[in-house]
Design a protein around this motif. Structure first.
Motif, PDB file in Angstrom:
ATOM      1  N   CYS A 186       0.445  -1.121  -0.318  1.00 43.69           N
ATOM      2  CA  CYS A 186      -0.177   0.245   0.216  1.00 43.69           C
ATOM      3  C   CYS A 186       1.082   1.213  -0.311  1.00 43.69           C
ATOM      4  CB  CYS A 186      -1.219   0.087   1.120  1.00 43.69           C
ATOM      5  SG  CYS A 186      -1.946  -0.974   1.148  1.00 43.69           S
ATOM      6  N   GLY A 187       1.880   1.243   0.803  1.00 40.69           N
ATOM      7  CA  GLY A 187       2.759   2.081   0.679  1.00 40.69           C
ATOM      8  C   GLY A 187       2.352   3.735   1.025  1.00 40.69           C
ATOM      9  N   SER A 188       2.599   4.710   0.671  1.00 43.16           N
ATOM     10  CA  SER A 188       2.010   6.251   1.394  1.00 43.16           C
ATOM     11  C   SER A 188       0.736   6.276   1.132  1.00 43.16           C
ATOM     12  CB  SER A 188       2.919   7.155   0.684  1.00 43.16           C
ATOM     13  OG  SER A 188       3.049   7.386  -0.529  1.00 43.16           O
ATOM     14  N   CYS A 189       0.137   5.575  -0.206  1.00 47.93           N
ATOM     15  CA  CYS A 189      -1.105   5.519  -0.542  1.00 47.93           C
ATOM     16  C   CYS A 189      -2.178   5.475  -0.124  1.00 47.93           C
ATOM     17  CB  CYS A 189      -1.348   5.126  -1.458  1.00 47.93           C
ATOM     18  SG  CYS A 189      -3.173   5.232  -2.587  1.00 47.93           S
ATOM     19  N   THR A 190      -3.030   7.235   0.151  1.00 45.49           N
ATOM     20  CA  THR A 190      -4.372   6.878   0.999  1.00 45.49           C
ATOM     21  C   THR A 190      -4.951   6.734   0.275  1.00 45.49           C
ATOM     22  OG1 THR A 190      -3.899   8.873   1.123  1.00 45.49           O
ATOM     23  CG2 THR A 190      -3.597   7.940   3.223  1.00 45.49           C
ATOM     24  N   ALA A 191      -5.473   6.444  -1.301  1.00 54.23           N
ATOM     25  CA  ALA A 191      -7.023   6.879  -2.048  1.00 54.23           C
ATOM     26  C   ALA A 191      -8.218   6.757  -1.961  1.00 54.23           C
ATOM     27  CB  ALA A 191      -6.492   6.392  -3.096  1.00 54.23           C
ATOM     28  N   CYS A 192      -7.965   5.008  -0.483  1.00 57.30           N
ATOM     29  CA  CYS A 192      -9.362   4.560  -0.441  1.00 57.30           C
ATOM     30  C   CYS A 192     -10.139   5.424   0.652  1.00 57.30           C
ATOM     31  CB  CYS A 192      -9.162   2.419   0.029  1.00 57.30           C
ATOM     32  SG  CYS A 192      -7.690   2.466   1.338  1.00 57.30           S
ATOM     33  N   ILE A 193      -8.891   5.449   1.706  1.00 54.27           N
ATOM     34  CA  ILE A 193      -9.122   6.250   2.562  1.00 54.27           C
ATOM     35  C   ILE A 193     -10.120   7.843   2.870  1.00 54.27           C
ATOM     36  CG2 ILE A 193      -8.636   8.180   5.445  1.00 54.27           C
ATOM     37  CD1 ILE A 193      -6.363   5.216   5.228  1.00 54.27           C
ATOM     38  N   ASP A 194      -9.087   8.492   1.448  1.00 48.07           N
ATOM     39  CA  ASP A 194      -9.911   9.744   1.603  1.00 48.07           C
ATOM     40  C   ASP A 194     -11.318   9.644   0.668  1.00 48.07           C
ATOM     41  OD1 ASP A 194      -7.182  10.467   2.456  1.00 48.07           O
ATOM     42  OD2 ASP A 194      -6.804  10.701   0.025  1.00 48.07           O
ATOM     43  N   VAL A 245     -10.926   3.200  -6.492  1.00 47.33           N
ATOM     44  CA  VAL A 245     -10.357   3.647  -6.533  1.00 47.33           C
ATOM     45  C   VAL A 245      -8.740   3.511  -5.915  1.00 47.33           C
ATOM     46  CG1 VAL A 245     -11.827   5.807  -5.465  1.00 47.33           C
ATOM     47  CG2 VAL A 245     -10.330   5.028  -3.772  1.00 47.33           C
ATOM     48  N   CYS A 246      -8.678   1.822  -5.916  1.00 49.14           N
ATOM     49  CA  CYS A 246      -7.470   1.208  -5.267  1.00 49.14           C
ATOM     50  C   CYS A 246      -6.605   1.077  -7.208  1.00 49.14           C
ATOM     51  CB  CYS A 246      -7.511   0.440  -4.931  1.00 49.14           C
ATOM     52  SG  CYS A 246      -6.122  -0.889  -4.007  1.00 49.14           S
ATOM     53  N   PRO A 247      -5.595   1.472  -7.359  1.00 54.15           N
ATOM     54  CA  PRO A 247      -4.664   1.913  -7.920  1.00 54.15           C
ATOM     55  C   PRO A 247      -4.392   0.475  -8.292  1.00 54.15           C
ATOM     56  CG  PRO A 247      -3.717   3.309  -6.114  1.00 54.15           C
ATOM     57  CD  PRO A 247      -4.585   2.666  -5.481  1.00 54.15           C
ATOM     58  N   TRP A 248      -4.577  -0.575  -7.315  1.00 53.88           N
ATOM     59  CA  TRP A 248      -4.184  -2.269  -8.021  1.00 53.88           C
ATOM     60  C   TRP A 248      -5.131  -2.631  -8.333  1.00 53.88           C
ATOM     61  CZ3 TRP A 248       0.742  -3.199  -7.598  1.00 53.88           C
ATOM     62  CH2 TRP A 248       2.043  -2.305  -6.853  1.00 53.88           C
ATOM     63  N   ASN A 249      -6.549  -2.307  -8.423  1.00 56.20           N
ATOM     64  CA  ASN A 249      -7.101  -2.536  -9.231  1.00 56.20           C
ATOM     65  C   ASN A 249      -7.624  -1.758 -10.787  1.00 56.20           C
ATOM     66  OD1 ASN A 249      -8.769  -4.460  -7.541  1.00 56.20           O
ATOM     67  ND2 ASN A 249      -9.607  -3.066  -6.219  1.00 56.20           N
ATOM     68  N   ARG A 250      -6.610  -1.656 -11.334  1.00 60.06           N
ATOM     69  CA  ARG A 250      -6.348  -1.233 -12.566  1.00 60.06           C
ATOM     70  C   ARG A 250      -5.553  -2.621 -13.889  1.00 60.06           C
ATOM     71  NH1 ARG A 250      -1.579   2.265 -10.530  1.00 60.06           N
ATOM     72  NH2 ARG A 250      -0.667   0.866 -11.096  1.00 60.06           N
ATOM     73  N   PHE A 251      -5.736  -4.115 -12.500  1.00 50.37           N
ATOM     74  CA  PHE A 251      -5.193  -5.108 -12.956  1.00 50.37           C
ATOM     75  C   PHE A 251      -6.332  -6.247 -12.690  1.00 50.37           C
ATOM     76  CE2 PHE A 251      -1.502  -2.832 -11.298  1.00 50.37           C
ATOM     77  CZ  PHE A 251      -0.643  -2.103 -12.412  1.00 50.37           C
ATOM     78  N   SER A 252      -7.030  -5.525 -12.514  1.00 56.82           N
ATOM     79  CA  SER A 252      -9.079  -6.582 -12.086  1.00 56.82           C
ATOM     80  C   SER A 252      -9.344  -6.597 -13.935  1.00 56.82           C
ATOM     81  CB  SER A 252      -9.640  -5.639 -11.626  1.00 56.82           C
ATOM     82  OG  SER A 252      -9.328  -5.191 -10.729  1.00 56.82           O
ATOM     83  N   LYS A 253      -9.285  -8.634 -14.016  1.00 52.79           N
ATOM     84  CA  LYS A 253      -9.501  -8.576 -14.759  1.00 52.79           C
ATOM     85  C   LYS A 253     -10.748  -9.673 -15.166  1.00 52.79           C
ATOM     86  CE  LYS A 253      -5.011  -9.658 -16.418  1.00 52.79           C
ATOM     87  NZ  LYS A 253      -3.855  -9.605 -15.072  1.00 52.79           N
TER      88      LYS A 253
END
Length: 307
Positions: A186-194, A245-253
């Motif tokens: 997750c690193g410093s990402c706070t997309a879900c919280i925001d 909004v989670c950046p990792w879901n760019r990879f959802s297929k």
């Protein structure tokens, strides 16, 4: 030299793939030490809201050996549900997991087949299948089995496919080779919280279930609190915001499970269609759907709240 444990583990992973599971990870059955204080604290702060069932079977929830006699291994499995098409934009929204048939039945059948294959190939193996239906900490076991890490939105995340999948388990009395947890990305990402409109993610990795849109639209049986008015972003059943909004879901297929394909009527429904929905249409469009859980009256309550 390859030992039996290795042969059995390879067989189980190959079978899970054949049955359409996204991935399979295995852990040694035992007490979840790290989860115990977290769960206790979460319950103490009443973040389960009216989900009183979360307070039941505290010990069993943390130790599958109390749930399944002589259990040795927890086999965790992921099944993709990410759709190839989503609802039209002029519509009230429902969670993507609810587009198709109820996942409990779809996955339970696959798990029964997996257990049958294990018994046919290996011999006398006992076990139980779990799909979100008993006191099993799905995400904790999946993370322990190396299938992903638990993200700041408390969902299991993977670098390859994001988080739009169901988690299920087969707990069996057979020793296998065990997988290891992966690192947090997750690193410093706070997309879900925001992005959470009800501020349900009260701290990184901590979700107050009693503030979540999914809780209000599915679990809560009484009227939705008025202070939530205007905060639901058109969600009528469940909510996917913290996943969308989670950046990792760019990879959802898109999934390949025909039973998860939506009724075509659902994708084309406008707000007008939702507001005019009759019980007859509800039963036809959402036959065998997870939406049956909220029942027609529950859905109407949610839709009226969104007006």
């Amino acid at each position: 030299m390859i030992n039996n444990k290795e042969i059995h583990t390879q067989f189980i992973k190959a079978e899970s793939k054949r049955l359409g599971f996204l991935s399979c990870g295995i852990s040694k059955a035992g007490f979840l030490e790290q989860e115990a204080p977290r769960l206790e604290n979460w319950l103490k702060k009443q973040m389960n809201g009216q989900m009183s069932y979360m307070e039941n079977n505290f010990d069993k929830r943390l130790d599958p050996t109390l749930l399944v006699e002589d259990s040795k291994s927890v086999i965790s499995l992921l099944l993709n549900y990410y759709p190839s098409e989503i609802q039209n934009t002029d519509s009230y929204k429902i969670s993507k997991y609810a587009y198709g048939q109820d996942y409990h039945f779809v996955i339970k059948d696959k798990l029964k087949e997996l257990l049958f294959s294990i018994q046919s190939e290996i011999g006398d193996v006992s076990g139980r299948a779990f799909v979100d239906s008993a006191p099993v900490l799905d995400k904790a076991w999946a993370a322990k089995s190396g299938l992903g890490w638990i993200g700041k939105n408390s969902n299991l995340l993977t670098q390859k496919v994001g988080s739009f999948y169901f988690i299920a388990e087969l707990i069996i009395d057979l020793d296998l080779e065990y997988d290891h947890a992966v690192t947090d990305h997750c690193g410093s990402c706070t997309a879900c919280i925001d992005a959470c409109p009800t501020e349900a993610i009260v701290a990184p990795y901590v979700v107050d279930g009693s503030k979540c849109i999914s809780y209000f639209t599915i679990e809560l049986k009484e009227n939705i609190p008025l202070e939530m008015k205007g905060k639901f972003n058109e969600w009528a059943f469940g909510c996917d915001i913290c996943q969308d909004v989670c950046p990792w879901n760019r990879f959802s297929k898109p999934h390949k499970e025909p039973l998860f394909n939506p009724n075509p009527e659902l994708l084309s429904m406008s707000k007008k269609d939702w507001n005019e929905i009759t019980e007859e249409t509800f039963k036809a469009v959402f036959k065998n759907s997870p939406l049956k859980r909220t029942k027609f009256d529950g859905l109407k309550r949610n839709l009226n709240f969104l007006k």
